[in-house]
Design a protein around this motif. Structure first.
Motif: not given
Length: 429
Positions: A65-69
């Motif tokens: 889980r986290g931020t995908i760029v």
């Protein structure tokens, strides 16, 4: 993975292909699953009862889980028409270095090899999305002065991290946003990203109107001063699709100097066969990996049988090179028959021209050993991925050899974005 070249038999006569192939079984793949595909995971899944519970259990260790760029460059079609390949590679590389350095400064991790004009970063959930956006805002401020502009897609959510990439519905969605919906010099944020923005970000961000997708998206095009974490590591070695030596050459020379350099060690005149296979849209992830493993095995076996220089293959994409156009077309026809029984949505295209082939600096033996760049790769990939035409698509740059009477040919002419393409489509009668 590098393959030993085989002698290609003469095509003085029209190619006589092997009998129609049969469906390949996963039991045939124990030694054939290669590249980035998770071999042990695929085999364990295939030997199981394939229930949803088993699928979830096998993938649970890889859930993150986290931020995908995800990013995509803009305006490259016209650039490649005006400049030599080495100069284009320098201009594409510059924004990637900025993104990598600023992302890594707060703990971001590069995903995969940043081939072509794309890049991808992942920030663990311990890193606040607002901090990620500060870095991305600063990246866009710096990239604004460069020749190549970048569109960025950002999503806060979950996905599976394995096989050198990010997988799952949410990862696929933001990659699609970056590739198809962003414009140069902007950031598109999903609803979950917008919800985690700081007031300073929201003040510069608006809902996309008109809507660009079925999901809500928010666009930022102005990037004011923000509290980013600076980095002195401006020359950071991002996961480039070429060696460090070549990357250093790009950095240390101007566009004009690169345009005049021979690069004989990388330059080839070849026919390029590009293969793109898409698993069924409703397949579970491990079923999709299984299907791609079959495709990868068939591609490698066909190269072993007919020859050719296989630059890369991971099931989803493969690129093979041939000195002779006739050999490339023969390979494409044979492979199309092999794949027709195993990958209904596999597409193949052939184009000829100048390419650069790079040996990569990779400590991990399972990582790809080589990469490739050049206009024929771009043309063949456009035809295979974006044209929606079936059969073997042969670009006008390729001399079509005599074909057996069971093949039909027809001309095609189409425009994909800024590129006009025409050639011959080959199908079975």
């Amino acid at each position: 993975m590098l393959r030993i070249r085989r002698k290609v038999r003469s095509l003085a006569q029209p190619p006589q292909l092997a009998p129609a192939p049969s469906r390949l079984s996963i039991t045939d793949l124990a030694q054939d699953i290669a590249g980035d595909l998770p071999r042990d995971l695929v085999l364990e899944w295939s030997a199981s009862d394939r229930t949803p519970a088993i699928h979830q259990r096998l993938l649970a260790p890889f859930l993150v889980r986290g931020t995908i760029v995800a990013t995509d460059s803009a305006g490259l079609s016209s650039l490649t028409q005006r400049l030599p390949l080495a100069a284009v590679l320098k201009l594409i590389s510059e924004p990637k270095e900025i993104l990598f350095a600023l992302g890594r400064a707060i703990g971001g991790e590069a995903i995969g090899v940043w081939t072509a004009d794309n890049s991808q970063l992942f920030f663990d959930e311990s890193i606040e999305p607002a901090a990620v956006l500060d870095q991305l805002f600063e990246a866009q401020r710096r990239i604004a002065s460069r020749t190549v502009q970048v569109g960025i897609g950002v999503h806060v959510g979950e996905c599976y991290r394995l096989a050198g990439g990010l997988f799952g519905e949410q990862a696929d969605s933001i990659e699609h946003v970056a590739e198809e919906l962003t414009r140069g010099g902007e950031i598109l944020s999903t609803e979950s990203t917008y919800a985690r923005m700081a007031p300073r970000h929201r003040a510069l961000t608006a809902r996309c109107a008109p809507a660009r997708a079925a999901i809500p998206l928010h666009v930022t095009t102005q990037f004011g001063a923000c509290a980013f974490v600076d980095t002195p590591d401006a020359g950071a070695d991002y996961p480039a699709p070429f060696s460090k030596h070549f990357l250093d050459t790009l950095r240390s020379h101007t566009v004009a100097e690169l345009a005049a350099m021979p690069f004989a060690e990388h330059r080839r005149q070849r026919a390029v066969v590009f293969v793109q296979a898409a698993p069924g849209a409703r397949l579970r992830l491990l079923d999709a990996f299984t299907e791609l493993a079959v495709v990868d095995a068939l591609i490698r076996r066909t190269v072993e049988r007919l020859g050719g220089d296989l630059v890369k293959s991971n099931g989803a994409i493969a690129i093979a090179l041939f000195e002779r156009d006739a050999d490339a077309v023969q390979f494409a026809l044979a492979l199309e028959e092999e794949l027709s029984a195993n990958a209904p949505d596999a597409r193949i295209a052939v184009a000829r021209g100048e390419v650069f082939v790079f040996d990569l600096d990779r400590a991990n033996a399972s990582a790809p050993a080589r990469e490739i760049a050049g206009d024929p790769v771009n043309i063949a990939s456009k035809l295979a991925e974006d044209s929606a035409l079936t059969g073997i698509l042969v670009d006008r740059s390729v001399s079509l050899p005599p074909l057996a009477t069971r093949y039909a040919t027809e001309r095609y002419s189409l425009r994909l974005g800024a590129i006009a393409l025409d050639g011959v489509r080959v199908t079975l009668r």
